[in-house]
Design a protein around this motif. Structure first.
Motif, PDB file in Angstrom:
ATOM      1  N   PHE A 116       0.837  -1.198   0.000  1.00  0.00           N
ATOM      2  CA  PHE A 116       0.000   0.000   0.000  1.00  0.00           C
ATOM      3  C   PHE A 116       0.877   1.255   0.000  1.00  0.00           C
ATOM      4  CE2 PHE A 116      -2.067   3.505   2.238  1.00  0.00           C
ATOM      5  CZ  PHE A 116      -3.167   3.707   1.426  1.00  0.00           C
ATOM      6  N   GLN A 117       1.868   1.283   0.874  1.00  0.00           N
ATOM      7  CA  GLN A 117       2.750   2.443   0.954  1.00  0.00           C
ATOM      8  C   GLN A 117       3.468   2.664  -0.370  1.00  0.00           C
ATOM      9  OE1 GLN A 117       2.268   0.132   3.213  1.00  0.00           O
ATOM     10  NE2 GLN A 117       2.753   0.818   5.259  1.00  0.00           N
ATOM     11  N   MET A 118       4.009   1.611  -0.923  1.00  0.00           N
ATOM     12  CA  MET A 118       4.788   1.745  -2.159  1.00  0.00           C
ATOM     13  C   MET A 118       3.919   2.251  -3.313  1.00  0.00           C
ATOM     14  SD  MET A 118       7.139  -1.633  -1.718  1.00  0.00           S
ATOM     15  CE  MET A 118       8.107  -1.365  -3.184  1.00  0.00           C
ATOM     16  N   ASP A 119       2.671   1.811  -3.360  1.00  0.00           N
ATOM     17  CA  ASP A 119       1.782   2.191  -4.452  1.00  0.00           C
ATOM     18  C   ASP A 119       1.072   3.531  -4.244  1.00  0.00           C
ATOM     19  OD1 ASP A 119       2.432  -0.228  -5.643  1.00  0.00           O
ATOM     20  OD2 ASP A 119       0.597  -1.244  -4.963  1.00  0.00           O
ATOM     21  N   ASN A 120       0.907   3.968  -2.990  1.00  0.00           N
ATOM     22  CA  ASN A 120       0.007   5.097  -2.727  1.00  0.00           C
ATOM     23  C   ASN A 120       0.592   6.278  -1.963  1.00  0.00           C
ATOM     24  OD1 ASN A 120      -2.695   4.061  -3.764  1.00  0.00           O
ATOM     25  ND2 ASN A 120      -1.933   2.353  -2.533  1.00  0.00           N
ATOM     26  N   ASP A 121       1.757   6.146  -1.368  1.00  0.00           N
ATOM     27  CA  ASP A 121       2.290   7.254  -0.566  1.00  0.00           C
ATOM     28  C   ASP A 121       2.356   8.563  -1.339  1.00  0.00           C
ATOM     29  OD1 ASP A 121       2.535   5.811   1.764  1.00  0.00           O
ATOM     30  OD2 ASP A 121       4.701   6.111   1.967  1.00  0.00           O
ATOM     31  N   ARG A 122       2.692   8.514  -2.609  1.00  0.00           N
ATOM     32  CA  ARG A 122       2.825   9.753  -3.392  1.00  0.00           C
ATOM     33  C   ARG A 122       1.488  10.488  -3.525  1.00  0.00           C
ATOM     34  NH1 ARG A 122       2.840   5.493  -6.532  1.00  0.00           N
ATOM     35  NH2 ARG A 122       1.466   5.348  -8.327  1.00  0.00           N
ATOM     36  N   ASN A 123       0.382   9.801  -3.244  1.00  0.00           N
ATOM     37  CA  ASN A 123      -0.954  10.398  -3.363  1.00  0.00           C
ATOM     38  C   ASN A 123      -1.586  10.750  -2.019  1.00  0.00           C
ATOM     39  OD1 ASN A 123      -1.229  10.322  -6.252  1.00  0.00           O
ATOM     40  ND2 ASN A 123      -1.236   8.108  -6.029  1.00  0.00           N
ATOM     41  N   ILE A 124      -0.812  10.618  -0.957  1.00  0.00           N
ATOM     42  CA  ILE A 124      -1.292  10.994   0.373  1.00  0.00           C
ATOM     43  C   ILE A 124      -0.620  12.304   0.757  1.00  0.00           C
ATOM     44  CG2 ILE A 124      -1.413  10.346   2.804  1.00  0.00           C
ATOM     45  CD1 ILE A 124      -1.338   7.394   1.833  1.00  0.00           C
ATOM     46  N   ILE A 125      -1.429  13.295   1.095  1.00  0.00           N
ATOM     47  CA  ILE A 125      -0.911  14.624   1.413  1.00  0.00           C
ATOM     48  C   ILE A 125      -0.441  14.684   2.866  1.00  0.00           C
ATOM     49  CG2 ILE A 125      -1.500  17.083   1.566  1.00  0.00           C
ATOM     50  CD1 ILE A 125      -3.652  16.418  -0.662  1.00  0.00           C
ATOM     51  N   LYS A 126      -1.265  14.194   3.786  1.00  0.00           N
ATOM     52  CA  LYS A 126      -0.975  14.224   5.223  1.00  0.00           C
ATOM     53  C   LYS A 126      -1.770  13.121   5.903  1.00  0.00           C
ATOM     54  CE  LYS A 126      -0.606  19.224   6.091  1.00  0.00           C
ATOM     55  NZ  LYS A 126      -1.186  20.308   6.870  1.00  0.00           N
ATOM     56  N   VAL A 127      -1.297  12.710   7.085  1.00  0.00           N
ATOM     57  CA  VAL A 127      -2.049  11.791   7.929  1.00  0.00           C
ATOM     58  C   VAL A 127      -2.075  12.356   9.342  1.00  0.00           C
ATOM     59  CG1 VAL A 127      -2.147   9.487   8.968  1.00  0.00           C
ATOM     60  CG2 VAL A 127      -1.487   9.732   6.562  1.00  0.00           C
ATOM     61  N   ALA A 128      -3.277  12.488   9.893  1.00  0.00           N
ATOM     62  CA  ALA A 128      -3.460  12.883  11.288  1.00  0.00           C
ATOM     63  C   ALA A 128      -4.053  11.689  12.028  1.00  0.00           C
ATOM     64  CB  ALA A 128      -4.402  14.084  11.400  1.00  0.00           C
ATOM     65  N   VAL A 129      -3.511  11.416  13.208  1.00  0.00           N
ATOM     66  CA  VAL A 129      -4.001  10.299  14.016  1.00  0.00           C
ATOM     67  C   VAL A 129      -4.475  10.845  15.352  1.00  0.00           C
ATOM     68  CG1 VAL A 129      -3.451   8.071  15.045  1.00  0.00           C
ATOM     69  CG2 VAL A 129      -2.308   8.773  12.925  1.00  0.00           C
ATOM     70  N   VAL A 130      -5.724  10.578  15.673  1.00  0.00           N
ATOM     71  CA  VAL A 130      -6.284  10.966  16.966  1.00  0.00           C
ATOM     72  C   VAL A 130      -6.240   9.723  17.840  1.00  0.00           C
ATOM     73  CG1 VAL A 130      -8.324  11.808  18.176  1.00  0.00           C
ATOM     74  CG2 VAL A 130      -7.763  12.710  15.893  1.00  0.00           C
ATOM     75  N   VAL A 131      -5.394   9.766  18.865  1.00  0.00           N
ATOM     76  CA  VAL A 131      -5.160   8.583  19.693  1.00  0.00           C
ATOM     77  C   VAL A 131      -4.708   9.020  21.086  1.00  0.00           C
ATOM     78  CG1 VAL A 131      -2.737   8.319  18.971  1.00  0.00           C
ATOM     79  CG2 VAL A 131      -4.041   6.294  19.680  1.00  0.00           C
ATOM     80  N   ASP A 132      -5.005   8.200  22.051  1.00  0.00           N
ATOM     81  CA  ASP A 132      -4.570   8.470  23.419  1.00  0.00           C
ATOM     82  C   ASP A 132      -3.044   8.575  23.461  1.00  0.00           C
ATOM     83  OD1 ASP A 132      -3.693   7.413  26.276  1.00  0.00           O
ATOM     84  OD2 ASP A 132      -5.751   8.167  26.443  1.00  0.00           O
ATOM     85  N   ARG A 133      -2.551   9.491  24.257  1.00  0.00           N
ATOM     86  CA  ARG A 133      -1.112   9.773  24.341  1.00  0.00           C
ATOM     87  C   ARG A 133      -0.281   8.515  24.606  1.00  0.00           C
ATOM     88  NH1 ARG A 133       1.076  14.420  24.522  1.00  0.00           N
ATOM     89  NH2 ARG A 133      -0.714  15.498  25.386  1.00  0.00           N
ATOM     90  N   LYS A 134      -0.808   7.553  25.339  1.00  0.00           N
ATOM     91  CA  LYS A 134      -0.017   6.364  25.674  1.00  0.00           C
ATOM     92  C   LYS A 134       0.344   5.533  24.439  1.00  0.00           C
ATOM     93  CE  LYS A 134      -3.799   3.186  26.776  1.00  0.00           C
ATOM     94  NZ  LYS A 134      -4.406   2.396  27.835  1.00  0.00           N
ATOM     95  N   TRP A 135      -0.373   5.719  23.340  1.00  0.00           N
ATOM     96  CA  TRP A 135      -0.099   4.981  22.110  1.00  0.00           C
ATOM     97  C   TRP A 135       0.715   5.776  21.090  1.00  0.00           C
ATOM     98  CZ3 TRP A 135      -0.786   0.014  22.209  1.00  0.00           C
ATOM     99  CH2 TRP A 135      -1.758  -0.532  23.039  1.00  0.00           C
ATOM    100  N   GLU A 136       0.942   7.040  21.352  1.00  0.00           N
ATOM    101  CA  GLU A 136       1.516   7.933  20.343  1.00  0.00           C
ATOM    102  C   GLU A 136       2.849   7.438  19.784  1.00  0.00           C
ATOM    103  OE1 GLU A 136       2.790  12.597  19.934  1.00  0.00           O
ATOM    104  OE2 GLU A 136       1.211  12.073  21.346  1.00  0.00           O
TER     105      GLU A 136
END
Length: 120
Positions: free
Chosen positions: A66-86
């Motif tokens: 997925f990364q190899m085929d699609n990273d060039r088409n992803i602008i940004k990723v935001a992850v909303v997650v509890d701090r303990k998992w960051e």
């Protein structure tokens, strides 16, 4: 439970994850994201992890197609997650190693995450 829902609105693909994430659910979400990219062009991704319980110990987590085929088409990723998992989320996503910026936000900062995604 894994990935509970996928939603695409105004150029943002939102993945909602609850409980433990397993590899088949991730693969299905990645396939859906690839379909969104093919139909809509470059996208931003918002991952909302609610009651996140980590990753299943089984599955082929090393598949990077997925990364190899699609990273060039992803602008940004935001992850909303509890701090303990960051830190683990940043390692899992490959923050600093991907072609786009990745930022984590606390559950109370979901609006801030969306705002960050909208910034150029």
């Amino acid at each position: 439970m894994g990935i509970k829902s996928l939603d695409f609105h105004e150029g943002i693909l939102t993945w909602t994850i609850t409980g433990q994430l397993n590899q088949p659910d991730l693969a299905a979400a990645q396939k859906a994201a690839a379909d969104f990219i093919r139909k809509n062009g470059r996208i931003r991704i918002l991952v909302v992890a609610e009651d996140f319980a980590g990753w299943a110990k089984t599955g082929d987590w090393g598949d990077l197609s997925f990364q190899m085929d699609n990273d060039r088409n992803i602008i940004k990723v935001a992850v909303v997650v509890d701090r303990k998992w960051e830190d683990l989320v940043n390692v899992f996503i490959g923050k600093g190693l991907r072609q786009f910026p990745v930022e984590c936000f606390q559950p109370s900062e979901k609006g801030k995450a969306r705002q960050w995604l909208d910034e150029t």
